[in-house]
Design a protein around this motif. Structure first.
Motif, PDB file in Angstrom:
ATOM      1  N   SER A  73       0.834  -1.205   0.000  1.00  0.00           N
ATOM      2  CA  SER A  73       0.000   0.000   0.000  1.00  0.00           C
ATOM      3  C   SER A  73       0.871   1.258   0.000  1.00  0.00           C
ATOM      4  O   SER A  73       0.555   2.248  -0.663  1.00  0.00           O
ATOM      5  CB  SER A  73      -0.931   0.009   1.214  1.00  0.00           C
ATOM      6  N   GLN A  93      -2.986   4.296  -1.642  1.00  0.00           N
ATOM      7  CA  GLN A  93      -3.161   3.654  -0.344  1.00  0.00           C
ATOM      8  C   GLN A  93      -4.500   2.940  -0.257  1.00  0.00           C
ATOM      9  O   GLN A  93      -4.604   1.876   0.373  1.00  0.00           O
ATOM     10  CB  GLN A  93      -3.033   4.688   0.777  1.00  0.00           C
ATOM     11  N   GLY A 120      -4.259  -0.392  -1.890  1.00  0.00           N
ATOM     12  CA  GLY A 120      -3.590  -1.295  -0.956  1.00  0.00           C
ATOM     13  C   GLY A 120      -4.508  -1.718   0.174  1.00  0.00           C
ATOM     14  O   GLY A 120      -4.471  -2.876   0.612  1.00  0.00           O
TER      15      GLY A 120
END
Length: 922
Positions: free
Chosen positions: A441, A493, A496
């Motif tokens: 991530s 992010q 992820g």
């Protein structure tokens, strides 16, 4: 009812995940580990709270910057400062007097007047000094010399000088026979030809004059002398410092060097280089009233990212001295342009530097341990224990040895690895995979953040009037680059997060110990925690790399790793597998980020301003780099800072309703910024933040043995600021034609894209101005070949000569009366050329002889044998500069748009330049 385990307050840098992570294994009873199922199902963070928190972070960061770098002390009058204090009002009188002279480069009448002014003030200081203080004033005239630096900007060059004048002021106790050591305080009087030099460096000279006046009232109690050097020739390759440190009789007494510089105009003068020995920076930290210093600037300067050099390099490299290097860097887009002027010098700037320097010099000159500043040696090798240093809000300064930094960082790294290894062993395979996915991530966050921001940098040159449309309005980068960087970081992010959540869902589905709804919430909460801990890994990697390479700036990684990890360990983590995860507390984020933001936010913002300002002079050889590259560097820096600082905060987004709001706001900010740029409401350059251009009347000849010449005369317009010159050429309307086929080789650099006009270019010069490379002799002794070439610089006291080091092994340069300026010896080269840059005063030599010692195995002579003279790679290339403005150049300069300014540096030609060359097969 199960009792909740107590929180661990261990000061660890990362926390151990148990099984699925952080003691968050499913409860055997299936009751949510003591958390009501309804509460778990309702686990959702307020998007509004996150946005408020983000706004608070941005406001706090800006407030830190304003307090740390924009708060300046009030200027003092002479009456307020007293005889022993520092008065900015008095110092400003000196700045005003020097800038009224206009540009004063080496060999100009204006520089002579500037020297006379400084000399007169120095004599007045001598007369008004304390009766127990001896003040010696020396107008030092340096002999010819040559400076070959081993690193930095001048590698592959020999910097030759002659007929330079400096004002030297020595202050010491009158009746003490024990004063044998001295502290050197140095700056330069000369400016580039394009600037009056209010910042660079009349401000420095003015501070030194007022400091000398103040020191002359204190020195009766000193144990060390203080020498103030007002040199000339700095802008021509640090020649003034070199001539003083190698020729002046006082040079043997100097134990420490302080250099004052300006790479902008005003603001706080910060230390951007210190050492190698830490004595000076330690004394400064204990004495300065408003300390401003950061080792990050030193690391950037040493890396070569900042393409510049100061006299401090000479003092370190040639004289082996330690000390401090100060510089003004505010508004550094005006550096070496017409806008380096008095009106832009901020009130309080001189007071800030003067108060700091006065307190520091009093303490350092009164110390009996200045000999400690010398380098220790062992077996001929110099041993320095360098220091890590940074200020906190411009109020307090932290200094510690690199050895202590390494010990502390090694300790943190070992503890972190131990804790992570233990936690992964306890968590087993699911914890290991979860860690890997959380790192994924972070990788996605970095990749998409930099990618989104770079995409904008690539597109800008295609749609905007300038590839760098934000120079005059730096705040535009928030919309153009920071908004896409934030959007990319969140996207990366979140991808992820989805992958991690899918994996954890699969792990928990196999337990069958909790209702599916509870497990779904549990997975989200665990995923959130893993994303937060990915920030630990990110900073742990940075700390390990910085520690391995002994990078002083690694102190930042300590703050961003240890404090969030401590906060997490104190408020979140447990060492038992019996507790179900809860949503991360906002207190964890606030406690973890408060000090890191306080320590680093101001520095990150200031560095952003510095990087943006450097764009004005980005393309050292105009047209040699892609138009998008400057914006790509700016955008990448902003994206990197975004990822470094927001990695923890972004982990709080995924359980909130803030994602849509973030996307909407960032898109809106980006759109508004783009509209402002495309509509022309915010022009890329203004009269006070100008584009750097150069107007040169060029006379180009092809030298032959016997002096045959074919002059070609034209006016060249080029820019070191990225972007085409179409608009400027149209504004001037003197028949300029622009393109990449208008290549001009100026010896020290080449114009790969520019504009030329031949209209009326045959006037304003004569053949008597043309320098000719004349082959006097060409002999072979055994296997060695020697060629003697002579040339006359004529009206020029400033010239550059490039020697083809693929053909020539060594050379000797002599001036008038057979004076040897450059002896034989090892010569470095860059891209196959060694460049000699000469700059001297009005009485410097004009006639030169160059003895060439050919390489035994020539690389080009055979290849060039069948080529025409025009196709051959020259043996020598010569440019002579004349400080004269021809009629056509004067007209072009008068029509130059107000958003343009000439740009000066040691490699820049004057407004009239003569080019000639000598082919290999002459």
């Amino acid at each position: 009812m199960r009792k909740r385990p107590g929180n661990s307050s261990a000061k660890s840098t990362s926390q151990p995940p148990n099984r699925a992570g952080d003691g968050d294994a499913p409860s055997a009873s299936g009751d949510g580990g003591g958390i009501p199922i309804d509460a778990m199902l309702g686990a959702r963070r307020s998007g509004f709270v996150w946005l408020v928190l983000f706004g608070l972070l941005m406001y706090s960061s800006w407030a830190v910057y304003e307090y740390q770098y924009e708060s300046l002390p009030p200027p003092l009058t002479a009456a307020q400062a007293g005889k022993r204090g520092f008065s900015e009002v008095e110092a400003m009188r000196h700045v005003r007097a020097l800038t009224q002279l206009g540009p004063h480069p080496v060999a100009s009448d204006a520089l002579d007047r500037a020297l006379q002014y400084v000399m007169a003030v120095a004599e007045a200081i001598k007369k008004s000094a304390h009766w127990e203080v001896a003040v010696e004033v020396d107008l030092f005239h340096s002999k010819s010399g040559a400076n070959s630096l081993a690193s930095g900007l001048f590698v592959g060059k020999t910097l030759v000088y002659s007929d330079l004048n400096h004002v030297v002021l020595q202050i010491l106790p009158k009746y003490s026979s024990e004063v044998e050591d001295a502290i050197l305080v140095s700056s330069h009087i000369d400016t580039v030809f394009s600037a009056e030099g209010a910042g660079d460096c009349s401000s420095c000279v003015a501070v030194m004059l007022e400091l000398a006046r103040g020191i002359s009232q204190w020195a009766h109690g000193f144990k060390n002398a203080v020498i103030f050097l007002f040199n000339t020739g700095e802008e021509e390759g640090l020649s003034g410092a070199h001539s003083f440190i190698t020729q002046h009789p006082w040079n043997t007494t100097i134990r420490m060097a302080i250099d004052l510089e300006a790479m902008g105009i005003g603001g706080k003068s910060s230390i951007f280089q210190a050492g190698p020995h830490p004595w000076a920076i330690e004394k400064f930290a204990s004495a300065a009233k408003y300390p401003s210093a950061n080792i990050i600037a030193q690391d950037l300067f040493a890396s070569g990212f900042i393409k510049s050099a100061t006299d401090f390099q000479v003092y370190k490299e040639v004289a082996g001295l330690s000390g401090l290097d100060f510089a003004y860097t505010d508004n550094n887009a005006v550096y070496h342009t017409k806008n380096d002027k008095l009106e832009l010098l901020k009130s309080g700037s001189l007071q800030h530097l003067g108060d700091n320097m006065l307190a520091f010099l009093i303490q350092a000159a009164s110390s009996s341990d200045i000999q400690m500043n010398k380098a220790n040696t062992e077996d001929g090798n110099t041993i320095h224990e360098s220091a890590v240093f940074f200020d906190i809000l411009g109020t307090y300064m932290v200094v510690y040895k690199q050895r202590f930094a390494s010990m502390m960082q090694n300790s943190v790294l070992m503890q972190s690895l131990l804790i992570w290894s233990t936690s992964l062993l306890m968590g087993g395979y699911p914890a290991l995979v979860s860690l890997g996915l959380s790192c994924l991530s972070a990788v996605l966050m970095w990749s998409l953040s930099i990618g989104f921001s770079l995409l904008v940098a690539f597109i800008l040159p295609q749609i905007a009037s300038s590839p760098v449309p934000y120079v005059a309005n730096p705040w535009l980068v928030i919309g153009l680059f920071a908004a896409p960087a934030l959007l990319g970081a969140l996207t990366g992010q979140h991808i992820g997060y989805l992958i991690l959540r899918a994996y954890l869902s699969n792990v928990h589905s196999k337990t069958k110990q909790q209702p599916s709804a509870v497990q779904a919430v549990r997975v989200k909460l665990e995923s959130e925690r893993w994303l937060f801990k990915a920030g630990f890994i990110q900073w742990l990697v940075i700390l390990a790399a910085g520690n391995y390479f002994s990078v002083g700036s690694s102190y930042l990684a300590l703050f961003w790793l240890v404090l969030p990890a401590f906060s997490y360990g104190l408020l979140e983590a447990t060492l038992t597998p019996a507790r179900s995860p809860r949503p991360l507390k906002l207190a964890t984020l606030l406690m973890g980020l408060a000090i890191p933001v306080l320590i680093s936010a101001g520095t990150f913002i200031r560095l952003a301003g510095t990087v943006i300002g450097m764009v004005v002079r980005f393309d050292r050889s105009p047209g040699s780099t892609p138009e998008w590259l400057a914006s790509a560097i700016v955008s990448a820096y902003i994206a990197v800072v975004t990822c470094l600082t927001l990695v923890y905060m972004l982990s709080y987004v995924h359980l909130s309703g803030a994602k849509k709001s973030i996307i909407l706001v960032t898109s809106l900010v980006f759109g508004i910024s783009l509209v402002l740029v495309l509509s022309g409401v915010t022009p890329p350059f203004t009269e006070n933040t100008a584009r750097a251009v150069n107007v040169v009347h060029v006379v180009d000849t092809m030298a032959r043995q016997g002096g045959k010449q074919d002059p070609i005369s034209f006016v060249s317009l080029s820019s070191v600021t990225p972007g085409k010159l179409t608009k400027e050429a149209e504004e001037i309307s003197e028949g300029f034609v622009c393109g990449r086929d208008k290549v001009v080789d100026f010896v020290t650099f080449s114009v790969k894209y520019g504009c030329v006009t031949y209209d009326e270019a045959e006037h304003g010069w004569s053949n008597s101005d043309v320098s000719v490379l004349h082959v006097d002799s060409d002999n072979k002794v055994g296997e060695e070949r020697f060629t003697q070439v002579s040339f006359a610089a004529k009206a020029s006291t400033r010239w550059s000569l490039a020697v083809n080091m693929e053909e020539i092994e060594d050379f000797i340069l002599k001036g008038n009366s057979e004076e040897e300026l450059v002896p034989s010896g090892s010569k470095s080269s860059t891209d196959g050329w060694h460049i000699i840059q000469f700059a001297g005063g009005k009485d410097s030599p004009r006639d030169f002889k160059l003895t060439l010692i050919w390489a035994k195995k020539s690389k080009q002579s055979t290849e060039n044998a069948n080529k025409s003279a025009e196709e051959q790679q020259p043996l020598l290339k010569l440019r002579t500069d004349v400080q004269r403005v021809t009629p056509i150049a004067k007209r072009v300069l008068s029509k130059l748009p107000p958003w343009c300014s000439q740009f000066g540096k040691s490699t820049s030609p004057y407004n009239l330049a003569f080019l000639t060359s000598l082919p290999v097969n002459f």
